[in-house]
Write an enzyme that holds these catalytic residues in place. Structure first.
Site, PDB file in Angstrom:
ATOM      1  N   LYS A   1     -17.069   8.323 -11.716  1.00 44.18           N
ATOM      2  CA  LYS A   1     -16.758   8.304 -10.276  1.00 44.18           C
ATOM      3  C   LYS A   1     -15.362   7.743 -10.107  1.00 44.18           C
ATOM      4  CE  LYS A   1     -17.676   8.775  -5.942  1.00 44.18           C
ATOM      5  NZ  LYS A   1     -16.406   9.548  -5.870  1.00 44.18           N
TER       6      LYS A   1
ATOM      7  N   LYS B   1     -14.366  -1.898 -11.508  1.00 43.19           N
ATOM      8  CA  LYS B   1     -14.499  -1.918 -10.047  1.00 43.19           C
ATOM      9  C   LYS B   1     -15.864  -1.360  -9.656  1.00 43.19           C
ATOM     10  CE  LYS B   1     -11.112   0.121  -7.836  1.00 43.19           C
ATOM     11  NZ  LYS B   1     -10.246   1.020  -7.024  1.00 43.19           N
TER      12      LYS B   1
ATOM     13  N   LYS C   1     -11.033   9.042 -13.299  1.00 38.65           N
ATOM     14  CA  LYS C   1      -9.929   9.267 -12.351  1.00 38.65           C
ATOM     15  C   LYS C   1      -9.238  10.560 -12.716  1.00 38.65           C
ATOM     16  CE  LYS C   1      -7.759   7.228  -8.900  1.00 38.65           C
ATOM     17  NZ  LYS C   1      -8.273   6.237  -7.929  1.00 38.65           N
TER      18      LYS C   1
ATOM     19  N   ASP D   1      -7.524   9.844  -3.235  1.00 39.46           N
ATOM     20  CA  ASP D   1      -6.649   8.714  -3.568  1.00 39.46           C
ATOM     21  C   ASP D   1      -5.308   9.071  -2.923  1.00 39.46           C
ATOM     22  OD1 ASP D   1      -6.609   6.173  -5.475  1.00 39.46           O
ATOM     23  OD2 ASP D   1      -4.697   7.159  -5.796  1.00 39.46           O
TER      24      ASP D   1
ATOM     25  N   THR E   1     -12.098   1.508   2.538  1.00 40.82           N
ATOM     26  CA  THR E   1     -11.273   0.710   1.629  1.00 40.82           C
ATOM     27  C   THR E   1     -10.527  -0.381   2.399  1.00 40.82           C
ATOM     28  OG1 THR E   1     -10.992   2.718   0.322  1.00 40.82           O
ATOM     29  CG2 THR E   1      -9.630   0.836  -0.261  1.00 40.82           C
TER      30      THR E   1
ATOM     31  N   SER F   1     -18.284   5.605  -1.116  1.00 39.74           N
ATOM     32  CA  SER F   1     -18.438   6.915  -1.755  1.00 39.74           C
ATOM     33  C   SER F   1     -19.820   7.018  -2.393  1.00 39.74           C
ATOM     34  CB  SER F   1     -17.386   7.104  -2.848  1.00 39.74           C
ATOM     35  OG  SER F   1     -16.179   7.586  -2.312  1.00 39.74           O
TER      36      SER F   1
HETATM   37  P1  NDP Z   1      -2.233   7.530   1.062  1.00 39.62           P
HETATM   38  O1  NDP Z   1      -1.704   8.724   0.402  1.00 39.62           O
HETATM   39  O2  NDP Z   1      -3.107   7.694   2.257  1.00 39.62           O
HETATM   40  O3  NDP Z   1      -1.038   6.560   1.488  1.00 39.62           O
HETATM   41  C1  NDP Z   1      -0.184   6.017   0.543  1.00 39.62           C
HETATM   42  C2  NDP Z   1       0.840   5.123   1.245  1.00 39.62           C
HETATM   43  O4  NDP Z   1       1.536   4.380   0.259  1.00 39.62           O
HETATM   44  C3  NDP Z   1       1.881   5.906   2.012  1.00 39.62           C
HETATM   45  O5  NDP Z   1       2.359   5.131   3.069  1.00 39.62           O
HETATM   46  C4  NDP Z   1       2.964   6.123   0.957  1.00 39.62           C
HETATM   47  O6  NDP Z   1       4.269   6.320   1.477  1.00 39.62           O
HETATM   48  C5  NDP Z   1       2.897   4.821   0.198  1.00 39.62           C
HETATM   49  N1  NDP Z   1       3.272   5.085  -1.203  1.00 39.62           N
HETATM   50  C6  NDP Z   1       2.633   5.897  -2.085  1.00 39.62           C
HETATM   51  N2  NDP Z   1       3.278   5.935  -3.261  1.00 39.62           N
HETATM   52  C7  NDP Z   1       4.327   5.131  -3.111  1.00 39.62           C
HETATM   53  C8  NDP Z   1       5.374   4.744  -3.974  1.00 39.62           C
HETATM   54  N3  NDP Z   1       5.456   5.210  -5.243  1.00 39.62           N
HETATM   55  N4  NDP Z   1       6.288   3.850  -3.488  1.00 39.62           N
HETATM   56  C9  NDP Z   1       6.193   3.378  -2.225  1.00 39.62           C
HETATM   57  N5  NDP Z   1       5.228   3.718  -1.359  1.00 39.62           N
HETATM   58  C10 NDP Z   1       4.317   4.575  -1.797  1.00 39.62           C
HETATM   59  O7  NDP Z   1      -2.982   6.703  -0.092  1.00 39.62           O
HETATM   60  P2  NDP Z   1      -4.103   5.598   0.042  1.00 39.62           P
HETATM   61  O8  NDP Z   1      -3.876   4.760   1.238  1.00 39.62           O
HETATM   62  O9  NDP Z   1      -5.414   6.262  -0.135  1.00 39.62           O
HETATM   63  O10 NDP Z   1      -3.848   4.743  -1.281  1.00 39.62           O
HETATM   64  C11 NDP Z   1      -2.989   3.612  -1.323  1.00 39.62           C
HETATM   65  C12 NDP Z   1      -3.353   2.742  -2.517  1.00 39.62           C
HETATM   66  O11 NDP Z   1      -4.705   2.321  -2.411  1.00 39.62           O
HETATM   67  C13 NDP Z   1      -3.252   3.416  -3.889  1.00 39.62           C
HETATM   68  O12 NDP Z   1      -2.882   2.465  -4.851  1.00 39.62           O
HETATM   69  C14 NDP Z   1      -4.681   3.871  -4.146  1.00 39.62           C
HETATM   70  O13 NDP Z   1      -4.941   4.046  -5.519  1.00 39.62           O
HETATM   71  C15 NDP Z   1      -5.436   2.686  -3.589  1.00 39.62           C
HETATM   72  N6  NDP Z   1      -6.837   2.914  -3.243  1.00 39.62           N
HETATM   73  C16 NDP Z   1      -7.223   3.922  -2.410  1.00 39.62           C
HETATM   74  C17 NDP Z   1      -8.545   4.083  -2.086  1.00 39.62           C
HETATM   75  C18 NDP Z   1      -8.996   5.115  -1.110  1.00 39.62           C
HETATM   76  O14 NDP Z   1     -10.188   5.127  -0.801  1.00 39.62           O
HETATM   77  N7  NDP Z   1      -8.128   5.964  -0.580  1.00 39.62           N
HETATM   78  C19 NDP Z   1      -9.591   3.235  -2.665  1.00 39.62           C
HETATM   79  C20 NDP Z   1      -9.080   2.143  -3.470  1.00 39.62           C
HETATM   80  C21 NDP Z   1      -7.754   2.039  -3.749  1.00 39.62           C
HETATM   81  P3  NDP Z   1       4.893   7.811   1.525  1.00 39.62           P
HETATM   82  O15 NDP Z   1       4.156   8.501   2.618  1.00 39.62           O
HETATM   83  O16 NDP Z   1       6.335   7.611   1.809  1.00 39.62           O
HETATM   84  O17 NDP Z   1       4.639   8.407   0.167  1.00 39.62           O
HETATM   85  O1  2IT Z   2      -9.268   3.773  -6.347  1.00 35.51           O
HETATM   86  C1  2IT Z   2     -10.355   4.041  -5.800  1.00 35.51           C
HETATM   87  O2  2IT Z   2     -11.335   3.294  -5.887  1.00 35.51           O
HETATM   88  C2  2IT Z   2     -10.450   5.278  -5.018  1.00 35.51           C
HETATM   89  N1  2IT Z   2      -9.458   5.991  -4.886  1.00 35.51           N
HETATM   90  C3  2IT Z   2     -11.759   5.692  -4.412  1.00 35.51           C
HETATM   91  C4  2IT Z   2     -12.579   6.442  -5.408  1.00 35.51           C
HETATM   92  C5  2IT Z   2     -13.853   7.053  -4.878  1.00 35.51           C
HETATM   93  O3  2IT Z   2     -14.533   7.670  -5.712  1.00 35.51           O
HETATM   94  O4  2IT Z   2     -14.168   6.933  -3.700  1.00 35.51           O
END
Ligand code: NDP
Ligand code: 2IT
Length: 461
Positions: free
Chosen positions: A105, A129, A141, A181, A225, A393
């Protein structure tokens, strides 16, 4: 403790330390260019020294040797045709790391920076996690170096279809369940689900999570999240007699995790003064107007720089790393890996930060984490603090297999309970293994023990 006991204990500890060093060196030799994967591995194995000293059976059965090698890893060509009729080729990945606790997952990331090291670090962290959530899910992943940002909707659809035309052979509700993600949200999940259904010839709702609510998605998954992160930080604060009320908060990023972390923190009475994207950050001393940020994201003109059009008193700073020089009580990095380095951590501490809660995966470098742990701030590591997304999830999978849909309140209550348990189990493990208050080692240890015991029970496979 008698002299013999002390010697025995320190001998056991020495043996465990040597073993860990040997394991890490071998991993480095085997994966020499995978810096993010090695960073994630180092953090975990270093935490495990006291566990291995107390339970040498984990060394005897080669748990770490097995854990560090994905059960299966695939990379594949993803050809698609752009709007000009030109053929484009991207690379797709899925790393199925560990299935001791359940089907693999973990999310899919679409971002130009995606490579094998990034997918492996994310997949490796996901094992622990997912274990912490208490849900029956293994770790994996995937993703691609495809950038959905500058593409039309039809290009994104064609890419997602091509990606799934290969991936569908390797996933399924009882095998491997991807989700979103960075760069993968409800739209991408929808296109991938449609293609999976077509290739498989069956509607298997539980094959992907983060689905739309019309066809098997769970209420509160979108928020999970960010909300979960704030629930976790609230637990930490409450343990010390504090809360969010009146605190100044900064949240990096402006994507899925950031938006809902800002929303919940504000609901709890905090003043969120800054957020960012990869180009820059905005500072609004009156508190960020979240409706404006959400609107920007919905209209597709998603640069936070446009915030100042509606809020001329706010400041836009070019270079997203500037966000960390804004003084705050609570910092929530929610954008990407290694966004906080040692220098940044120093700035935050010098400016009086009291809590750092990681919403992104591995947003702090090893040196930054060490600084946070050595100072007297509260530090919530990603594996524990951002587990709310994958936890919900898993609740989505439960709803799919029982063909039920729970209310928002039901899911949100379960999420709160899960985050509370993760906090308590991590704090308990930290104290049991001699690092009281250290949630990095506590979360790593609590996550590890469950997986290791399940692996041992299932034999050498
Ligand atoms: P999104 O794509 O929705 O948003 C990502 C945000 O982070 C955007 O504002 C983006 O800016 C910025 N960003 C991405 N890459 C970079 C970079 N290399 N440098 C600077 N800014 C960056 O992603 P999520 O919000 O889903 O994910 C954000 C983080 O949270 C990640 O690390 C992800 O792995 C983690 N995460 C997500 C989960 C989920 O359920 N979605 C669960 C657990 C963890 P820009 O638009 O300019 O690219
Ligand atoms: O980093 C993470 O935990 C996620 N992007 C969510 C993964 C999921 O299966 O919901």
């Amino acid at each position: 403790m008698s002299t013999i006991e002390t010697t025995l204990k320190s001998d056991k500890q020495k043996k465990a330390n040597q073993y860990i060093e040997k394991i890490y060196n071998a991993t480095e030799q085997r994966n020499p260019h995978e810096s993010e994967f090695l960073q994630a591995v180092k953090e975990i194995v270093d935490s495990l020294a006291p566990v291995l000293a107390h339970h040498p059976q984990y060394m005897d059965s080669g748990i770490l040797e097995r854990l560090l090698e994905p059960e299966k890893s695939i990379s594949f060509r993803v050809p698609w045709v752009d709007d000009q009729g030109k053929v484009q080729v991207n690379r797709g990945y899925r790393v199925q790391f560990n299935s001791a606790l359940g089907p693999y997952k973990g999310g899919l990331r679409f971002h130009p920076s995606v490579n094998e090291s990034i997918v492996k670090f994310l997949g490796f962290e996901q094992i622990f996690k997912n274990s912490l959530t208490g849900q029956p899910i293994g770790g994996g992943k995937g993703g691609s170096d495809f950038d959905p940002k500058d593409k039309s909707d039809m290009e994104v659809m064609r890419f997602c279809q091509s990606f799934m035309t290969e991936l569908y052979k390797h996933i399924g509700p009882e095998t491997d369940v991807p989700a979103g993600d960075v760069g993968v949200n409800a739209r991408e999940i929808g296109y991938m689900f449609g293609q999976y259904k077509k290739m498989r010839g069956a509607f298997e709702a539980g094959v992907l999570t983060g689905k739309g609510l019309q066809y098997g998605g769970s209420l509160a998954r979108t928020e999970a999240t960010g909300y979960g992160l704030v629930y976790f930080v609230r637990e930490m604060l409450e343990d010390k007699g504090f809360d969010f009320n009146g605190k100044t908060v900064i949240v990096s990023g402006s994507g899925n995790v950031s938006i809902y972390a800002m929303e919940k923190a504000a609901e709890y009475g905090a003043k969120v003064v800054a957020c960012s994207d990869s180009d820059g950050c905005i500072y609004d001393e009156n508190g960020i107007d979240l409706a404006t940020i959400k609107e920007l994201k919905e209209t597709g003109d998603d640069r936070v720089s446009a915030y100042t059009d509606k809020h001329p008193n706010a400041q836009y700073l070019e270079d997203c790393s500037n966000i960390w020089s804004i003084p705050c009580d609570i910092a929530l990095p929610c954008a990407t890996q290694n966004e906080i380095d040692e220098e940044t951590a120093k700035t935050l501490i010098d400016n009086g930060v009291k809590v750092v809660g990681e919403g992104a995966n591995m947003p702090s470098t090893t040196e930054a984490v060490d600084l946070f742990l050595d100072s007297d701030i509260l530090f919530a590591p990603a594996k524990a603090a951002n587990a709310g997304g994958v936890a919900v999830s898993s609740l989505e999978m439960s709803q799919n297999s029982s063909k039920l849909m729970w209310t928002f309140e039901d899911v949100d209550e379960k999420l709160k309970e899960i985050m509370k348990n993760i906090y308590q189990n991590s704090i308990q493990a930290a104290s049991d293994y001699g690092t009281p208050g250290n949630l990095v080692s506590g979360a790593n240890i609590a996550g590890f023990i469950k997986v290791a015991d399940a692996m041992n029970a299932q034999g050498i496979i």
